[in-house]
Design a protein around this motif. Structure first.
Motif, mmCIF file in Angstrom:
data_model
loop_
_atom_site.group_PDB
_atom_site.id
_atom_site.type_symbol
_atom_site.label_atom_id
_atom_site.label_comp_id
_atom_site.label_asym_id
_atom_site.label_seq_id
_atom_site.Cartn_x
_atom_site.Cartn_y
_atom_site.Cartn_z
ATOM 1 N N ASN A 1 0.801 -1.232 0.000
ATOM 2 C CA ASN A 1 0.000 0.000 0.000
ATOM 3 C C ASN A 1 0.830 1.275 0.000
ATOM 4 O O ASN A 1 0.331 2.344 0.347
ATOM 5 N N ARG A 2 2.077 1.195 -0.424
ATOM 6 C CA ARG A 2 2.904 2.393 -0.516
ATOM 7 C C ARG A 2 2.339 3.349 -1.580
ATOM 8 O O ARG A 2 1.707 2.930 -2.548
ATOM 9 N N GLY A 3 2.594 4.617 -1.365
ATOM 10 C CA GLY A 3 2.284 5.611 -2.380
ATOM 11 C C GLY A 3 0.813 5.916 -2.575
ATOM 12 O O GLY A 3 0.448 6.595 -3.544
ATOM 13 N N LYS A 4 -0.057 5.450 -1.680
ATOM 14 C CA LYS A 4 -1.498 5.631 -1.857
ATOM 15 C C LYS A 4 -2.051 6.684 -0.907
ATOM 16 O O LYS A 4 -1.446 7.011 0.116
ATOM 17 N N GLU A 5 -3.240 7.173 -1.243
ATOM 18 C CA GLU A 5 -4.029 7.996 -0.332
ATOM 19 C C GLU A 5 -5.135 7.113 0.243
ATOM 20 O O GLU A 5 -5.688 6.279 -0.466
ATOM 21 N N SER A 6 -5.464 7.303 1.508
ATOM 22 C CA SER A 6 -6.503 6.506 2.154
ATOM 23 C C SER A 6 -7.694 7.383 2.497
ATOM 24 O O SER A 6 -7.539 8.420 3.147
ATOM 25 N N VAL A 7 -8.868 6.964 2.039
ATOM 26 C CA VAL A 7 -10.109 7.639 2.403
ATOM 27 C C VAL A 7 -11.073 6.582 2.938
ATOM 28 O O VAL A 7 -11.165 5.476 2.408
ATOM 29 N N VAL A 8 -11.760 6.897 4.002
ATOM 30 C CA VAL A 8 -12.729 5.978 4.600
ATOM 31 C C VAL A 8 -14.113 6.324 4.064
ATOM 32 O O VAL A 8 -14.593 7.446 4.229
ATOM 33 N N LEU A 9 -14.740 5.354 3.418
ATOM 34 C CA LEU A 9 -16.093 5.539 2.899
ATOM 35 C C LEU A 9 -16.949 4.357 3.327
ATOM 36 O O LEU A 9 -16.561 3.201 3.145
ATOM 37 N N ASP A 10 -18.093 4.650 3.904
ATOM 38 C CA ASP A 10 -19.054 3.631 4.299
ATOM 39 C C ASP A 10 -20.115 3.551 3.204
ATOM 40 O O ASP A 10 -20.972 4.432 3.090
ATOM 41 N N LEU A 11 -20.049 2.517 2.382
ATOM 42 C CA LEU A 11 -20.951 2.422 1.240
ATOM 43 C C LEU A 11 -22.393 2.203 1.654
ATOM 44 O O LEU A 11 -23.306 2.335 0.830
ATOM 45 N N ALA A 12 -22.630 1.884 2.937
ATOM 46 C CA ALA A 12 -24.005 1.774 3.430
ATOM 47 C C ALA A 12 -24.612 3.147 3.723
ATOM 48 O O ALA A 12 -25.815 3.254 3.933
ATOM 49 N N GLU A 13 -23.756 4.179 3.753
ATOM 50 C CA GLU A 13 -24.227 5.546 3.973
ATOM 51 C C GLU A 13 -24.422 6.231 2.626
ATOM 52 O O GLU A 13 -23.489 6.309 1.826
ATOM 53 N N PRO A 14 -25.633 6.753 2.353
ATOM 54 C CA PRO A 14 -25.905 7.357 1.037
ATOM 55 C C PRO A 14 -24.899 8.427 0.630
ATOM 56 O O PRO A 14 -24.466 8.470 -0.529
ATOM 57 N N ALA A 15 -24.505 9.287 1.555
ATOM 58 C CA ALA A 15 -23.575 10.362 1.193
ATOM 59 C C ALA A 15 -22.219 9.802 0.786
ATOM 60 O O ALA A 15 -21.597 10.293 -0.171
ATOM 61 N N ASP A 16 -21.752 8.769 1.504
ATOM 62 C CA ASP A 16 -20.466 8.169 1.151
ATOM 63 C C ASP A 16 -20.559 7.390 -0.156
ATOM 64 O O ASP A 16 -19.595 7.345 -0.935
ATOM 65 N N LEU A 17 -21.711 6.777 -0.409
ATOM 66 C CA LEU A 17 -21.889 6.062 -1.676
ATOM 67 C C LEU A 17 -21.820 7.038 -2.843
ATOM 68 O O LEU A 17 -21.241 6.733 -3.888
ATOM 69 N N VAL A 18 -22.394 8.218 -2.666
ATOM 70 C CA VAL A 18 -22.311 9.250 -3.708
ATOM 71 C C VAL A 18 -20.850 9.598 -3.987
ATOM 72 O O VAL A 18 -20.427 9.724 -5.143
ATOM 73 N N LEU A 19 -20.061 9.747 -2.933
ATOM 74 C CA LEU A 19 -18.647 10.062 -3.121
ATOM 75 C C LEU A 19 -17.905 8.911 -3.798
ATOM 76 O O LEU A 19 -17.021 9.139 -4.640
ATOM 77 N N ALA A 20 -18.246 7.669 -3.445
ATOM 78 C CA ALA A 20 -17.603 6.519 -4.072
ATOM 79 C C ALA A 20 -17.914 6.479 -5.562
ATOM 80 O O ALA A 20 -17.028 6.217 -6.396
#
Length: 419
Positions: free
Chosen positions: A71-90
């Motif tokens: 996982n070197r060189g990556k950015e990490s974002v936490v998204l809960d796909l069960a949450e509508p707002a996070d699903l929109v971002l995904a």
């Protein structure tokens, strides 16, 4: 990319990768794309993130060195796909990505709100890489893919270990690693096609298929040889068996005992065997009709190996390795992983890079891929869980960048652009 290298000089500069995968095969693909200059955004689940963060010891500031390895060189974002707002971002991340990597069980992404086929239709330039254990057809789709079990299921474990011992797994998650390389090849091929046509597409790789392809000559022995049309299949087709370090078709090509430890010896031709026998002080072995040709040496392996080991008992593995290399022959003592890194450094391969990030500082293996003699390895440390939440969420909440239209005949730039 190496520390100090300009981002826009990297091979895959401007490419955006949405890494929705976890554990090893998918994340390794993302790490390699990051090595080559892509912006890789890793989507992790709330609380635990990628499960390998908890696979320790050895522990790391990110959770584990297992997680760090892929996982070197990556950015990490936490998204809960069960949450509508996070699903929109995904979904917005997918819309802006050039490549999506996922290893959900078949159908799981759709249930979570990321309908692969619909997203590919909506974004025709997208390259979507799906990694499964046993494919997507009936009987395979419901089977979870774990490296250790695939080593058993594929036949790899059946041929690994001593002849009189139990089946043995490889010392690393070889199935995942090889699958990652197949997936990477598929992604790069799809991107090359997109450069010609503007069309992305679906890349599918199954763990079982990748490890079976990696069985090469051993698997082909089961399928049997090519024979002229109209003739019966050759009776040489056979099921390979465990043989320790020995090769089924070449002798000597195995570990041989010396005075103080084993020596890996690879003698691939009759000329090399003659030189090897002379080096050992037993040149008459090359004239013995039992050993004069490779086919004869394979047939008389059990008679030849003790004779070679008797000669090798005169000195230790290090001394014999040095003598064989000086004579243009191929051999190595059995090194530890740390000693292997020392060897890589000694031969000028520059095997690791220093990386830095919010988690701290450490070393990572340099990419084995060199372009223009440069191993472009990601210079940022593996991310902390959610380390880039604020920046990634802010980017996804802004209007997407507008790409300038390019002539149809021109090679396409990344189809949605990187920030």
């Amino acid at each position: 990319m190496q520390p100090g290298a300009a981002a826009d000089d990297a091979t895959l500069s401007g490419l955006v990768v949405a890494d929705l995968s976890r554990v090893l095969a998918g994340p390794l693909v993302g790490a390699t794309l990051a090595d080559l200059g892509a912006r890789v955004i890793k989507v992790e689940q709330p609380g635990t993130g990628d499960g390998t963060r908890a696979w320790s010891p050895p522990a790391s500031a990110t959770g584990s060195t297992y997680f760090d390895s892929a996982n070197r060189g990556k950015e990490s974002v936490v998204l809960d796909l069960a949450e509508p707002a996070d699903l929109v971002l995904a979904r917005e991340l997918v819309a802006r990505a050039d490549v999506v990597i996922e290893n959900f069980r078949p159908g799981a992404a759709t249930r979570l709100g990321l309908d692969r086929d619909a997203l590919l239709a909506e974004h025709p330039g997208l390259v979507w890489c799906s990694i499964t254990g046993y494919g997507t057809q009936a009987g395979g789709a419901d089977r979870a893919g774990y490296d250790f079990v695939l080593q058993a299921a594929s036949g790899l474990m059946h041929i690994t270990g001593d002849a009189d011992g139990p089946p043995t797994k490889a010392g690393v998650a070889l199935v995942d690693v090889l699958t990652a390389k197949d997936a990477l090849a598929g992604i790069l091929a799809a991107l090359l096609r997109r450069g010609r046509t503007g069309r992305g597409g679906l890349v599918e790789v199954a763990l079982l298929s990748s490890i079976q392809a990696a069985l090469v000559n051993q698997l082909q022995a089961v399928l049997g040889p090519i024979t002229p049309e109209g003739t019966p299949p050759n009776a040489d087709a056979a099921e390979p068996r465990r043989a320790g370090s020995a090769h089924p078709s070449i002798v000597p090509y195995q570990l041989l005992a010396t005075a103080d430890g084993p020596l890996a010896v690879a003698v691939g031709t009759d000329g090399q065997f003659r030189a090897f026998a002379a080096l050992l002080g037993v040149p008459t072995l090359a004239d013995d009709p039992r050993f004069a040709t490779n086919r004869q040496r394979v047939a008389h392996r059990e008679a030849l190996v003790p004779l070679l080991e008797t000669a090798l008992a005169a000195d230790g593995a290090v001394a014999w390795e040095e003598r064989m290399l000086a004579a243009g022959l191929v051999a190595s003592r059995v090194r530890t992983i740390g000693e292997g890194l020392e060897l890589a450094a000694a031969v000028g391969l520059d095997p690791f890079r220093e990386v830095r990030g919010a988690a701290g500082v450490g070393r990572q293996l340099a990419s084995p891929i060199r372009i223009d003699r440069d191993a472009r390895t990601a210079s940022t440390a593996p991310p902390l869980l959610g380390e880039h939440d604020a920046s990634v969420r802010a980017w996804l909440s802004q209007p997407p960048p507008t790409a300038s239209p390019a002539p149809a005949s021109a090679a396409r730039a990344p189809h949605r652009g990187a920030p």
